[in-house]
Scaffold this motif. Structure first.
Motif, mmCIF file in Angstrom:
data_model
loop_
_atom_site.group_PDB
_atom_site.id
_atom_site.type_symbol
_atom_site.label_atom_id
_atom_site.label_comp_id
_atom_site.label_asym_id
_atom_site.label_seq_id
_atom_site.Cartn_x
_atom_site.Cartn_y
_atom_site.Cartn_z
ATOM 1 N N MET A 93 111.851 -1.317 1.402
ATOM 2 C CA MET A 93 112.703 -0.276 1.930
ATOM 3 C C MET A 93 112.274 -0.044 3.380
ATOM 4 S SD MET A 93 112.976 3.658 0.588
ATOM 5 C CE MET A 93 111.535 3.432 -0.382
ATOM 6 N N THR A 94 113.248 0.086 4.249
ATOM 7 C CA THR A 94 112.995 0.306 5.665
ATOM 8 C C THR A 94 113.035 1.803 5.969
ATOM 9 O OG1 THR A 94 114.024 -1.810 6.187
ATOM 10 C CG2 THR A 94 113.797 -0.252 7.984
ATOM 11 N N ARG A 95 112.039 2.269 6.734
ATOM 12 C CA ARG A 95 111.987 3.681 7.132
ATOM 13 C C ARG A 95 111.794 3.708 8.643
ATOM 14 N NH1 ARG A 95 109.298 5.718 3.257
ATOM 15 N NH2 ARG A 95 110.676 7.321 2.537
ATOM 16 N N VAL A 96 112.671 4.417 9.362
ATOM 17 C CA VAL A 96 112.600 4.471 10.821
ATOM 18 C C VAL A 96 112.821 5.907 11.296
ATOM 19 C CG1 VAL A 96 113.447 2.117 11.121
ATOM 20 C CG2 VAL A 96 115.064 4.003 11.146
ATOM 21 N N THR A 97 112.321 6.192 12.488
ATOM 22 C CA THR A 97 112.581 7.507 13.072
ATOM 23 C C THR A 97 114.006 7.525 13.626
ATOM 24 O OG1 THR A 97 111.861 6.903 15.291
ATOM 25 C CG2 THR A 97 110.156 7.719 13.769
ATOM 26 N N PHE A 100 116.140 4.450 15.312
ATOM 27 C CA PHE A 100 117.478 4.111 14.851
ATOM 28 C C PHE A 100 118.472 4.132 16.010
ATOM 29 C CE2 PHE A 100 121.660 5.289 13.226
ATOM 30 C CZ PHE A 100 121.901 4.189 12.413
ATOM 31 N N LYS A 101 118.429 5.186 16.801
ATOM 32 C CA LYS A 101 119.343 5.319 17.934
ATOM 33 C C LYS A 101 119.200 4.148 18.902
ATOM 34 C CE LYS A 101 118.250 7.866 21.253
ATOM 35 N NZ LYS A 101 117.982 8.439 22.514
ATOM 36 N N ASN A 102 117.969 3.726 19.134
ATOM 37 C CA ASN A 102 117.713 2.651 20.088
ATOM 38 C C ASN A 102 118.011 1.257 19.545
ATOM 39 O OD1 ASN A 102 116.920 4.491 22.028
ATOM 40 N ND2 ASN A 102 114.762 4.344 21.498
ATOM 41 N N ASN A 103 118.139 1.127 18.214
ATOM 42 C CA ASN A 103 118.367 -0.181 17.598
ATOM 43 C C ASN A 103 119.406 -0.102 16.491
ATOM 44 O OD1 ASN A 103 116.161 -1.816 18.922
ATOM 45 N ND2 ASN A 103 114.972 -0.123 18.074
ATOM 46 N N VAL A 104 120.471 0.631 16.727
ATOM 47 C CA VAL A 104 121.451 0.894 15.679
ATOM 48 C C VAL A 104 122.018 -0.402 15.073
ATOM 49 C CG1 VAL A 104 123.445 1.165 17.214
ATOM 50 C CG2 VAL A 104 123.397 2.350 15.021
ATOM 51 N N GLU A 152 119.416 -3.542 2.218
ATOM 52 C CA GLU A 152 118.693 -2.495 1.508
ATOM 53 C C GLU A 152 118.887 -1.172 2.241
ATOM 54 O OE1 GLU A 152 114.480 -3.136 1.545
ATOM 55 O OE2 GLU A 152 114.367 -3.218 3.724
ATOM 56 N N PRO A 153 118.747 -0.058 1.548
ATOM 57 C CA PRO A 153 118.896 1.238 2.218
ATOM 58 C C PRO A 153 117.875 1.405 3.337
ATOM 59 C CG PRO A 153 118.927 1.503 -0.156
ATOM 60 C CD PRO A 153 118.517 0.086 0.115
ATOM 61 N N VAL A 154 118.282 2.069 4.406
ATOM 62 C CA VAL A 154 117.411 2.376 5.533
ATOM 63 C C VAL A 154 117.269 3.889 5.581
ATOM 64 C CG1 VAL A 154 117.150 2.299 8.049
ATOM 65 C CG2 VAL A 154 118.128 0.331 6.835
ATOM 66 N N ILE A 155 116.031 4.365 5.484
ATOM 67 C CA ILE A 155 115.777 5.801 5.545
ATOM 68 C C ILE A 155 115.510 6.174 6.994
ATOM 69 C CG2 ILE A 155 114.251 7.679 4.844
ATOM 70 C CD1 ILE A 155 113.740 6.102 2.284
ATOM 71 N N ILE A 156 116.221 7.177 7.482
ATOM 72 C CA ILE A 156 116.064 7.652 8.849
ATOM 73 C C ILE A 156 115.346 8.995 8.781
ATOM 74 C CG2 ILE A 156 117.254 8.294 10.979
ATOM 75 C CD1 ILE A 156 119.606 6.496 9.888
ATOM 76 N N THR A 157 114.224 9.084 9.501
ATOM 77 C CA THR A 157 113.411 10.290 9.449
ATOM 78 C C THR A 157 113.561 11.114 10.728
ATOM 79 O OG1 THR A 157 111.459 9.234 10.415
ATOM 80 C CG2 THR A 157 111.703 9.091 8.020
ATOM 81 N N SER A 158 113.237 12.386 10.601
ATOM 82 C CA SER A 158 113.206 13.298 11.745
ATOM 83 C C SER A 158 112.057 14.259 11.497
ATOM 84 C CB SER A 158 114.530 14.042 11.863
ATOM 85 O OG SER A 158 114.490 14.943 12.947
ATOM 86 N N HIS A 159 111.168 14.365 12.458
ATOM 87 C CA HIS A 159 110.005 15.237 12.326
ATOM 88 C C HIS A 159 109.214 14.900 11.059
ATOM 89 C CE1 HIS A 159 111.426 17.527 15.740
ATOM 90 N NE2 HIS A 159 112.620 17.587 15.161
ATOM 91 N N GLN A 160 109.067 13.598 10.816
ATOM 92 C CA GLN A 160 108.288 13.048 9.705
ATOM 93 C C GLN A 160 108.838 13.405 8.335
ATOM 94 O OE1 GLN A 160 104.407 14.519 10.768
ATOM 95 N NE2 GLN A 160 104.046 12.793 12.150
ATOM 96 N N ARG A 161 110.116 13.734 8.260
ATOM 97 C CA ARG A 161 110.763 14.024 6.976
ATOM 98 C C ARG A 161 111.979 13.141 6.815
ATOM 99 N NH1 ARG A 161 111.290 20.200 5.632
ATOM 100 N NH2 ARG A 161 111.513 19.206 3.615
ATOM 101 N N ASP A 162 112.224 12.664 5.605
ATOM 102 C CA ASP A 162 113.421 11.876 5.338
ATOM 103 C C ASP A 162 114.646 12.759 5.548
ATOM 104 O OD1 ASP A 162 111.653 9.913 4.613
ATOM 105 O OD2 ASP A 162 112.067 10.038 2.464
#
Length: 79
Positions: free
Chosen positions: A1-5, A9-13, A23-33
């Motif tokens: 599973m891929t997890r990115v800030t 994500f914005k820089n490599n959409v 596979e699903p990509v989880i996008i985090t903000s302030h270290q939270r999914d």
């Protein structure tokens, strides 16, 4: 599973959109999914939409992909 800030994500959409087809990509903000990016086919499956069965090969490929990611989706559902 891929997890990115969100910034990654914005820089490599494009790259992460391609990854979400596999596979699903989880996008985090302030270290939270915060968000999960997934293919439209995977979303339709989760939403309970049925395929029309016209393309059996596609349906089989889709089912194999969904089976491969079932553990990831179960893990996400627990959060």
């Amino acid at each position: 599973m891929t997890r990115v800030t969100a910034t990654e994500f914005k820089n490599n959409v494009g790259a992460f959109s391609d990854a979400a087809m596999r596979e699903p990509v989880i996008i985090t903000s302030h270290q939270r999914d915060r968000l999960v990016l997934m293919s439209a086919d995977e979303y339709r499956r989760l939403a309970g939409e049925k395929t029309d069965g016209v393309n059996a090969e596609f349906d089989e490929r889709l089912q194999r992909s969904l089976d491969r990611h079932s553990n990831t989706l179960a893990e996400l559902a627990k959060r």
